[in-house]
Design a protein around this motif. Structure first.
Motif, mmCIF file in Angstrom:
data_model
loop_
_atom_site.group_PDB
_atom_site.id
_atom_site.type_symbol
_atom_site.label_atom_id
_atom_site.label_comp_id
_atom_site.label_asym_id
_atom_site.label_seq_id
_atom_site.Cartn_x
_atom_site.Cartn_y
_atom_site.Cartn_z
ATOM 1 N N PRO A 49 46.785 44.735 39.913
ATOM 2 C CA PRO A 49 46.482 43.918 38.733
ATOM 3 C C PRO A 49 45.176 43.144 38.834
ATOM 4 O O PRO A 49 44.440 43.038 37.845
ATOM 5 C CB PRO A 49 47.673 42.954 38.633
ATOM 6 C CG PRO A 49 48.596 43.286 39.745
ATOM 7 C CD PRO A 49 48.057 44.423 40.524
ATOM 8 N N GLU A 50 44.854 42.583 40.004
ATOM 9 C CA GLU A 50 43.615 41.805 40.128
ATOM 10 C C GLU A 50 42.383 42.701 39.996
ATOM 11 O O GLU A 50 41.410 42.345 39.319
ATOM 12 C CB GLU A 50 43.596 41.069 41.466
ATOM 13 C CG GLU A 50 44.649 39.965 41.571
ATOM 14 C CD GLU A 50 44.546 39.202 42.871
ATOM 15 O OE1 GLU A 50 43.635 39.519 43.673
ATOM 16 O OE2 GLU A 50 45.355 38.281 43.080
ATOM 17 N N ALA A 51 42.437 43.856 40.632
ATOM 18 C CA ALA A 51 41.319 44.802 40.522
ATOM 19 C C ALA A 51 41.188 45.297 39.082
ATOM 20 O O ALA A 51 40.067 45.491 38.585
ATOM 21 C CB ALA A 51 41.538 45.974 41.475
ATOM 22 N N LYS A 52 42.323 45.502 38.431
ATOM 23 C CA LYS A 52 42.292 45.952 37.033
ATOM 24 C C LYS A 52 41.610 44.913 36.148
ATOM 25 O O LYS A 52 40.782 45.260 35.292
ATOM 26 C CB LYS A 52 43.717 46.213 36.543
ATOM 27 C CG LYS A 52 43.790 46.634 35.080
ATOM 28 C CD LYS A 52 45.191 47.096 34.698
ATOM 29 C CE LYS A 52 46.178 45.948 34.729
ATOM 30 N NZ LYS A 52 47.523 46.381 34.256
ATOM 31 N N GLU A 53 41.916 43.648 36.358
ATOM 32 C CA GLU A 53 41.308 42.587 35.551
ATOM 33 C C GLU A 53 39.804 42.514 35.789
ATOM 34 O O GLU A 53 39.023 42.367 34.836
ATOM 35 C CB GLU A 53 41.968 41.246 35.893
ATOM 36 C CG GLU A 53 41.518 40.109 34.990
ATOM 37 C CD GLU A 53 42.287 38.829 35.262
ATOM 38 O OE1 GLU A 53 41.814 37.764 34.824
ATOM 39 O OE2 GLU A 53 43.358 38.895 35.910
ATOM 40 N N ARG A 54 39.388 42.633 37.062
ATOM 41 C CA ARG A 54 37.947 42.603 37.369
ATOM 42 C C ARG A 54 37.229 43.783 36.725
ATOM 43 O O ARG A 54 36.130 43.642 36.182
ATOM 44 C CB ARG A 54 37.735 42.623 38.880
ATOM 45 C CG ARG A 54 38.076 41.319 39.581
ATOM 46 C CD ARG A 54 37.484 41.282 40.985
ATOM 47 N NE ARG A 54 37.993 42.386 41.800
ATOM 48 C CZ ARG A 54 39.081 42.317 42.553
ATOM 49 N NH1 ARG A 54 39.792 41.190 42.585
ATOM 50 N NH2 ARG A 54 39.466 43.352 43.287
ATOM 51 N N GLU A 55 37.853 44.962 36.774
ATOM 52 C CA GLU A 55 37.232 46.155 36.203
ATOM 53 C C GLU A 55 37.104 46.033 34.687
ATOM 54 O O GLU A 55 36.082 46.400 34.104
ATOM 55 C CB GLU A 55 38.053 47.392 36.572
ATOM 56 C CG GLU A 55 37.462 48.712 36.110
ATOM 57 C CD GLU A 55 36.201 49.105 36.854
ATOM 58 O OE1 GLU A 55 35.559 50.079 36.438
ATOM 59 O OE2 GLU A 55 35.856 48.429 37.856
#
Length: 362
Positions: A241-247
Motif C-alpha cells: 500500500p505505501e509503495a502504491k500511494e507513492r507511485e
C-alpha cells in the motif's frame, strides 16, 4: 440565412472608472421592434452577425482545451425539467415576451445578471429575439457583447452613440450567445446553447453559472490514460500500500506536467492494448511528440503500425513509415537515394558505440 428581428434591446455597460464613474453600471439606450430595427443604421451590420453566429461551428468534444466556440447544456438535478434551471428560465422569458416593454424588462434582467460576472469590461450589449422564418416561427435569442474603444466609451449622447456605435464594434472580438443551439438549419436543441468568446477571459461561462460544457478531447484522453495507470498501479502494488500511494502520487505529477518524458514503465503490448481502446472510441485522436529539436504529429492509431519508438543506448529513435513528400523549398535531401533500413541501424549502432567510448575517455 436571414433572421427576422422581433425585438432588440441595446445597453451600454461602464466598468471601474470609465468616464470617472466608480464600480459597474449599465444604461438602457433603446428597445426596438422589427420595423424600427429595419430602419436603424445597425441593421446591416447585425444582420450579418446573426448569420455568422448561426453558422459558426462548434464541437461537443473540442480538440483543444481552450476553444472560442462551445456548446453548453443547461444543468438540472436528476428527475427535474428544464424550468428548474435559472439560466434557462431567463432565456425562456425573453423568448416568450409578448410586448416591447416585457422584452425590455427581461433584457435588463439579463444585463444585470451579466454584470455580476467577474472581470467584465465596459462596452455595448445587444439582446435580440429573431426568427429564421424560412424554416419555422420558433424564436431564437442572440446576445452580442462588444468592447468600446476608449474614445467611443465617453460618448453619452443617445443619438450620437447610436450613430457611431458601429465604429466601436470589432466583429473579430464580438462575444455572442445563441439560444437554442441549431446543429443544422431548421433543427433546434432546447437543452443547449452556443457561446463564442475569442478572449481568454470566460465572461459568458461565468455569467451562465448553470450551464455545463462537455470535456475536451485532451481532457478525456488524460482521464482515460490516468484510469489505465491507476489500474496498472493497483495490480502491480496490490500488496504494498505505501509503495502504491507513492507511485500514484508520482504518476499524478507526471499527468499534470506540460512537457513529459517517456516513463518506460509499460511494454509494447500494454501500450497497444490501451491505445486500441481509445482509438476504437475516437479514430482521429492525435499524438504529438518532440525528438530533440524535431516535432512529430501523427494519429494515435499510427503507433505500433507506422510510427515506432525504440531505444539506442541512452537515446530514443523514432521510425516513421509511409510515403515521403517535401514542402516547398528545394533541399539536397530530396536527391537522396535512401539506404536500406538494416544499413541505417548498423550505422546508428556504430555511432552510439563511438559516442559511448568518447564519453568514457572524456
Amino acid at each position: 440565412m436571414r433572421f427576422d428581428v422581433d425585438y432588440i434591446s441595446f445597453f451600454v455597460i461602464q466598468v471601474d472608472g470609465e468616464d470617472g464613474a466608480p464600480g459597474k453600471r449599465s444604461k438602457h439606450y433603446v428597445t426596438m421592434d422589427g420595423d424600427d430595427y429595419a430602419a436603424c443604421e445597425l441593421s446591416g451590420f447585425l444582420d450579418g452577425e446573426f448569420a455568422k453566429t448561426a453558422k459558426r461551428k462548434a464541437e461537443r468534444h473540442a480538440k483543444a482545451e481552450q476553444v472560442p466556440t462551445k456548446i453548453g447544456r443547461f444543468a438540472v438535478e436528476p428527475g427535474y425539467d428544464l424550468d428548474s434551471n435559472p439560466n434557462y428560465n431567463l432565456f425562456a422569458r425573453l423568448r416568450a415576451a409578448e410586448t416591447l416593454e416585457h422584452f425590455k424588462g427581461h433584457a435588463d434582467e439579463l444585463v444585470t445578471t451579466y454584470m455580476d460576472a467577474s472581470a467584465i469590461r465596459g462596452g455595448a450589449m445587444f439582446i435580440v429575439r429573431a426568427r429564421l422564418s424560412q424554416y419555422s416561427d420558433e424564436p431564437f435569442l442572440f446576445v452580442f457583447k462588444c468592447d468600446f474603444e476608449q474614445k467611443i466609451a465617453r460618448i453619452t449622447d443617445e443619438r450620437s452613440l447610436l450613430n457611431k456605435v458601429e465604429m466601436a464594434i470589432n466583429a473579430k472580438n464580438m462575444k455572442s450567445i445563441m439560444y437554442p443551439y441549431m446543429p443544422e438549419p431548421g433543427m433546434t436543441e432546447l437543452w443547449e446553447l452556443k457561446i463564442h468568446q475569442s478572449s481568454h477571459a470566460r465572461y459568458f461561462e461565468d455569467f451562465l453559472k448553470y450551464v455545463e460544457y462537455e470535456k475536451s478531447v485532451p481532457e478525456l484522453m488524460n482521464e482515460q490514460v490516468f484510469g489505465f495507470v491507476q489500474q496498472y498501479v493497483e495490480e502491480v502494488f496490490e500488496d504494498h500500500p505505501e509503495a502504491k500511494e507513492r507511485e500514484l502520487e508520482a504518476m499524478e505529477l507526471w499527468a499534470c506536467g506540460e512537457q513529459r518524458e517517456l516513463q518506460e514503465k509499460w511494454d509494447q503490448s500494454q501500450v497497444m492494448e490501451a491505445t486500441s481502446v481509445m482509438v476504437e472510441q475516437k479514430p482521429d485522436l492525435e499524438m504529438k511528440l518532440k525528438l530533440g529539436n524535431m516535432s512529430v504529429r501523427a494519429l494515435l492509431a499510427d503507433f505500433g503500425d507506422r510510427l515506432h519508438i525504440a531505444k539506442l543506448g541512452d537515446r530514443y529513435v523514432v521510425v516513421l513509415e509511409g510515403d515521403l513528400q517535401f514542402d516547398r523549398g528545394i533541399s539536397p535531401v530530396e536527391l537522396l537515394a535512401p539506404e536500406p533500413l538494416e544499413s541505417l541501424m548498423e550505422r546508428l549502432k556504430r555511432k552510439a558505440a563511438e559516442e559511448e567510448r568518447e564519453g568514457m575517455y572524456a
